[in-house]
Design a protein around this motif. Sequence first.
Motif, mmCIF file in Angstrom:
data_model
loop_
_atom_site.group_PDB
_atom_site.id
_atom_site.type_symbol
_atom_site.label_atom_id
_atom_site.label_comp_id
_atom_site.label_asym_id
_atom_site.label_seq_id
_atom_site.Cartn_x
_atom_site.Cartn_y
_atom_site.Cartn_z
ATOM 1 N N SER A 191 80.951 78.396 17.700
ATOM 2 C CA SER A 191 81.047 79.413 18.745
ATOM 3 C C SER A 191 79.746 80.170 18.894
ATOM 4 N N GLU A 196 80.564 87.021 17.522
ATOM 5 C CA GLU A 196 81.645 87.800 16.920
ATOM 6 C C GLU A 196 81.639 87.780 15.411
ATOM 7 N N ARG A 201 79.071 77.387 6.946
ATOM 8 C CA ARG A 201 78.339 76.704 7.998
ATOM 9 C C ARG A 201 76.842 76.790 7.756
ATOM 10 N N ALA A 220 81.332 81.572 8.034
ATOM 11 C CA ALA A 220 79.940 81.647 8.487
ATOM 12 C C ALA A 220 79.019 81.151 7.389
ATOM 13 N N ARG A 271 65.770 84.997 12.469
ATOM 14 C CA ARG A 271 65.877 85.962 11.384
ATOM 15 C C ARG A 271 67.200 86.697 11.364
ATOM 16 N N VAL A 272 68.265 85.973 11.377
ATOM 17 C CA VAL A 272 69.564 86.640 11.290
ATOM 18 C C VAL A 272 69.815 87.068 9.850
ATOM 19 N N ASP A 273 70.200 88.289 9.724
ATOM 20 C CA ASP A 273 70.462 88.842 8.404
ATOM 21 C C ASP A 273 71.462 88.004 7.618
ATOM 22 N N THR A 291 76.351 81.307 20.313
ATOM 23 C CA THR A 291 76.029 81.459 21.731
ATOM 24 C C THR A 291 75.316 80.232 22.279
ATOM 25 N N GLN A 337 84.667 85.350 26.221
ATOM 26 C CA GLN A 337 83.506 85.944 26.883
ATOM 27 C C GLN A 337 83.928 86.652 28.155
ATOM 28 N N PHE A 379 62.610 91.978 15.614
ATOM 29 C CA PHE A 379 63.740 91.863 14.697
ATOM 30 C C PHE A 379 63.344 92.424 13.344
ATOM 31 N N PRO A 410 78.986 92.708 26.666
ATOM 32 C CA PRO A 410 78.531 94.087 26.789
ATOM 33 C C PRO A 410 77.445 94.230 27.856
ATOM 34 N N HIS A 469 76.670 92.490 10.620
ATOM 35 C CA HIS A 469 75.750 93.631 10.584
ATOM 36 C C HIS A 469 75.697 94.328 11.933
ATOM 37 N N ASP A 525 72.605 90.550 18.563
ATOM 38 C CA ASP A 525 73.522 89.430 18.801
ATOM 39 C C ASP A 525 74.779 89.931 19.494
ATOM 40 N N PHE A 532 74.654 100.863 21.027
ATOM 41 C CA PHE A 532 75.574 99.725 21.004
ATOM 42 C C PHE A 532 76.066 99.538 19.567
ATOM 43 N N GLN A 539 86.481 85.186 7.866
ATOM 44 C CA GLN A 539 85.436 84.818 8.814
ATOM 45 C C GLN A 539 84.085 84.753 8.140
ATOM 46 N N ARG A 540 83.889 85.603 7.188
ATOM 47 C CA ARG A 540 82.592 85.677 6.508
ATOM 48 C C ARG A 540 82.331 84.386 5.760
ATOM 49 N N CYS A 562 78.287 102.483 23.708
ATOM 50 C CA CYS A 562 78.954 101.229 24.017
ATOM 51 C C CYS A 562 79.543 100.624 22.757
ATOM 52 N N GLU A 564 86.233 77.637 18.765
ATOM 53 C CA GLU A 564 85.465 77.028 17.694
ATOM 54 C C GLU A 564 86.195 75.799 17.210
ATOM 55 N N ARG A 600 65.829 83.609 19.744
ATOM 56 C CA ARG A 600 65.602 84.025 18.371
ATOM 57 C C ARG A 600 66.784 83.756 17.479
ATOM 58 N N LYS A 601 67.856 83.283 18.017
ATOM 59 C CA LYS A 601 69.095 83.264 17.257
ATOM 60 C C LYS A 601 68.976 82.551 15.924
ATOM 61 N N LYS A 644 85.983 84.918 20.108
ATOM 62 C CA LYS A 644 86.207 85.961 21.096
ATOM 63 C C LYS A 644 85.936 85.410 22.490
#
Lengths: 201, 585
Positions: free
Chosen positions: A33, B364, A9, A6, A100-102, A35, A78, B311, A83, B368, B360, B391, A2-3, B416, A65, A96-97, A76
Amino acid sequence: MQRSLAYERHLNLEATELRLGLPGSDEAPEKTSATPSVRSNKRASPEISEESRSKGSSSLSSDVENCEGETAPPAKEQIVGWPPIRSYRKNCLQPRKNDRVDGAGMYVKVSVDGAPYLRKIDLKVYKSYPELLEALEDMFKLTIGEYSEKEGYNGSDFAPTYEDKDGDWMLVGDVPWDMFISTCKRLRIMRGSSEARGFGC
Amino acid sequence: MGPNPKMRKEFFDSTRSSPFPDEVLERVLSLLKSHKDRSAVSLVCKDWYNAESWSRAHVFIGNCYSVSPEIVARRFPRVKSVTLKGKPRFSDFNLVPENWGADVHPWLVVFAAKYPFLEELRLKRMAVSDESLEFLAINFPNFKVLSLLSCDGFSTDGLAAIATHCKNLTQLDIHENGIDDKSGSWLSCFPENFTSLEVLNFANLNTDVNFDALERLVSRCKSLKVLKASKSISLEHLQRLLVCAPQLIELGTGSLMPELTACQYAQLENAFNQLKNLSTLSGLWEASAPYLPVLYPACTNLTFLNLSYAFLQSHELESLLCQCPHLRRLWVLDTVGDKGLEAVGSNCPLLEELRVFPADPFDEEVIHGVTEAGFLAVSYGCRRLHYVLYFCRQMTNAAVATIVQNCPDFTHFRLCIMNPGQPDYVTNEPMDEAFGAVVRTCTKLQRLSVSGLLTDLTFEYIGQYAKNLETLSVAFAGSSDRGMQCMLEGCPKLRKLEIRDCPFGNAALLSGLEKYESMRSLWMSACNVTMNGCRLLAREMPRLNVEVMKDDGSDDSQADKVYVYRSVVGPRRDAPPCVLTLSGL
């Protein structure tokens, strides 16, 4: 597995792939996939989200996907209300998606006046203006010239500009580097003596 | 001071159970603030009941359908402040239809007649319309405090009415609501001679307000202690506001998007330097490394830092935490990672509350976030921790056992594990022992949320040990009816129980017959309860309201969502068509 998916992409190989044919034709739609905006449940609006459409709390809406040429693992499913995050918080975090995603890069489009298609570069890879400009010169096989605060870019036909978060077009180099990479949305290398000089006035 | 004839008479009145005249009793009882104490006092005898009723200034109603406004007004004639809560908590997660109810308007109508001098109204999960807000603004000339949390149904027009008419307003706290954010013009409705504001929280809103109007408002309200701005307020604006209000105790910044010149940056730094009394800092949208240092001078006395919209990476958090030696409450996003939480453990010895939110939650592929390692690190460094909301995507029984050993004083433990039904990722066993350790060790536990793969054993532990537990949230857990039975038979102080997606059926539901009258409410959704089970419950317990909501396309016999609560006013008459009220009467 999976890594690497990602990562590939994020490299966005399709966008930088050289092809014969007009830009925009033969676009492979890549459903990810990630969000979709439809999941931000604004309580005030009657927008039907994936979640609220299926009113049952345990009914699952699958979101598979669809990657070109690869058998993707199913994303996964929904679950409504899980959560347990308040709608308010979800709405605040959604936009924000892409930022700044790590691990992900900070990709911006680069256009050059007169070139048939755009390129994309990862601003995070560079630490300073000289590095960035050198990379641009390399990528597009052109010379950009010397930056000066008073006169903009001297010594060539090209001037690098960028669109900031307010939608304004700015000359690359005026603001501190850190500020630049947080506000830059896209780059445009302008061409033509009069326009380019116009920035230097 | 001459002799009080009333006092003499009552001194000789042998039928009085209390030796104190009413005035003295009322005076003494008016010093009681806790409504639990007041409830206890009111049960002593009739005189004390009356005196307590007359002296109660603040009434707290945890479920708006448990009582009617008329009954409240009849019992408490001199109320100045009301707190009212409406919808079940799971409405926060879209499990309750929007038109479910909890309309505040009928309450306001009664209050206008019975409490015309009402000063404070705090609403949570209520349906509030613009019409209601305007009614409120016009009918209560002494109105001072309005707090709206998780409410919906109103727009910025309603806020305009409040700003226009409430001449004595001291607090306007608009927090996490579903507002129709039409325009920022409401803020300009405060009259130019209005100066009484002490608390202004409009962080909820995104539309631009007239900044000059805001600046003038902040300047002239010399008692302003709390200012929480919205994302639309830029750094440049923030600097100007801080210059007007160096006395602030709580600040919510607007966007921290870097866009200042060097000179402006210096001015902003200076402005933060003037905030000597700041104890709470929040907002911080779009916070990034270059501008965090500007906050440092204001951090010395911080006790609450809310970074849950920022963030940040681990090193950014660490640098910030070094500036906050007195921190007691910290909210962060899981972008800080375990490394960031190690920094928390190292730098925050006084920490009492930690909340870690997922950046996030639905992605899935995200690798991190935080794990058991981060939580452990915090527990080693922050021994006073008593409130946690965490979480994560993986956890182990061993880690939780160690955590509660380090921090045995937990009162609120909300864990959670985001993947439903996930076992201990090292041993592959259920997480039963984790929560067993929690309830055994943390004797003061009041609130618990469980997650992960759990069998009935977890609930046996809870029933056996959680003697002070009041609120329990259960999702995707349990193996049989026995699980729920253990909870109902065991926890003597249980008040709120919310359950979703568990294999509990009618036998479990009905095992709590007597218990539900001592609780505020029970929620069960996507369990195995049927309509017949609910009807039986309603028939056996006429003082409970049993409400069922059905999902589209589900079996006729299934009771998809069940909400049970005690009430002195019987079934409600404002239920929408999707809510079936089963009445025993």
